[in-house]
Design an enzyme around this catalytic site. Structure first.
Site: not given
Ligand SMILES: [Zn+2]
Length: 318
Positions: A128, A183, A270
């Site tokens: 992500d 986001h 991430h």
């Molecule tokens: Zn995120």
């Protein structure tokens, strides 16, 4: 040489962003599930709104801070406004049309000759908050070596800075998912705002690399009925949370995966952190050697019952 150049540019970007982030008014978080106190430090330009988990804003390469999402009191009014928009979306054939389009595009992302054995175990690694070429390219180098694919849930506002990386994702058969344009915590937005966040991200991804994301992962995993009704795509959560954003420790991230992985898992990591990249470089060979096929979320969904717009998926267990 080209990679070195990309690294250099990436590091410069981080340095610029860090320099521009105010030290106190906007504590940062890149965090999918953070508490308030965990959000105190500045991290790569993500800044906390103090409005709850998963809410963040992006500071761009020029130091511009993107617009604040709605505050709590606005949210209440938005909810009421929502119901008609929710019905509009649920009620048309438009959603079905989009589903067909997106599944076609997902197939286009997979290179010809891609073979997945449905009888063998598989795992979907997801990354992500990118794109972020210094880490993303490292992950893709390793996946190429082991014949694996991953899914990158990207933030739309970052895409124009990393077009080359995005094009590589497509060329090498990885899947690009939608992590909203800025986001934002989607549970704080009304139906129209949710659709806008998702459509803007889809538009910039399509402009950058020619494919339109078929899947949505809401920032922070934050979802409610309004989010599901307006996502216009399957909502992809995760079954293994590595907490990589918090530990920033490759060994802990590796262990979080290897200690509990099973056939059909969706792993959350991430793309913004070097430690997550380092962890991926160990996880990819170890999972492959343990017999797991590393597949995209859409590949796994297609073999395990499918995924429908507005549905929520944590894993695709056999
Ligand atoms: Zn995120």
């Amino acid at each position: 040489m080209k990679k070195l150049l990309q690294w250099g540019l990436g590091l410069m970007t981080v340095a610029l962003v860090t320099a521009f982030v105010p030290a106190t008014p906007f504590p940062s978080m890149a965090d999918e599930t953070a508490s308030g106190q965990e959000a105190q430090e500045v991290r790569n330009g993500w800044i906390d709104e103090n409005l709850g988990p998963g809410v963040a804003r992006w500071v761009d390469e020029n130091g511009n801070i993107s617009e604040q999402p709605g505050k709590h009191e606005d949210g209440a009014g938005d909810e009421a406004q929502n119901s008609s928009e929710v019905q509009d979306v649920n009620d048309g054939t438009e959603a079905e049309g989009q589903q067909e389009t997106t599944s076609q595009e997902s197939q286009e992302q997979a290179p010809a000759g891609r073979q997945i054995d449905p009888s063998r175990p598989m795992v979907a690694l997801t990354f992500d908050d990118g794109p972020f070429a210094p880490v993303g390219n490292q992950i893709m180098d390793c996946l190429a070596q082991y014949g694996g694919k991953a899914t990158f849930f990207v933030v739309g506002s970052r895409v124009s800075s990393y077009k080359t990386e995005m094009q590589r994702m497509v060329a090498e058969g990885h899947e690009i998912g939608n992590h909203t344009h800025e986001h934002k915590n989607l549970t704080k937005l009304n139906g129209a705002q949710i659709q806008s966040q998702i459509n803007l991200c889809n538009d910039v991804v399509q402009a950058a690399c020619g494919v339109r994301p078929a899947l949505v992962r809401p920032p922070g995993g934050a979802k409610n009925s309004t989010v599901l009704a307006n996502a216009q795509a399957p909502v992809i959560m995760w079954s293994i949370d590595t907490r990589d954003w918090k530990t920033r420790n490759a060994a802990k991230t590796v262990n979080a995966v290897m200690s509990q992985v099973r056939d059909g898992d969706i792993v959350l990591m991430h793309e913004l952190y070097s430690q997550s990249g380092a962890a991926a470089l160990e996880i990819i060979p170890r999972l492959t050697e343990a017999g797991y096929q590393l597949v995209t979320v859409s590949e796994m969904a297609a073999l395990r019952g499918g995924a429908a717009p507005g549905g929520v998926y944590f894993h695709f267990y056999p």
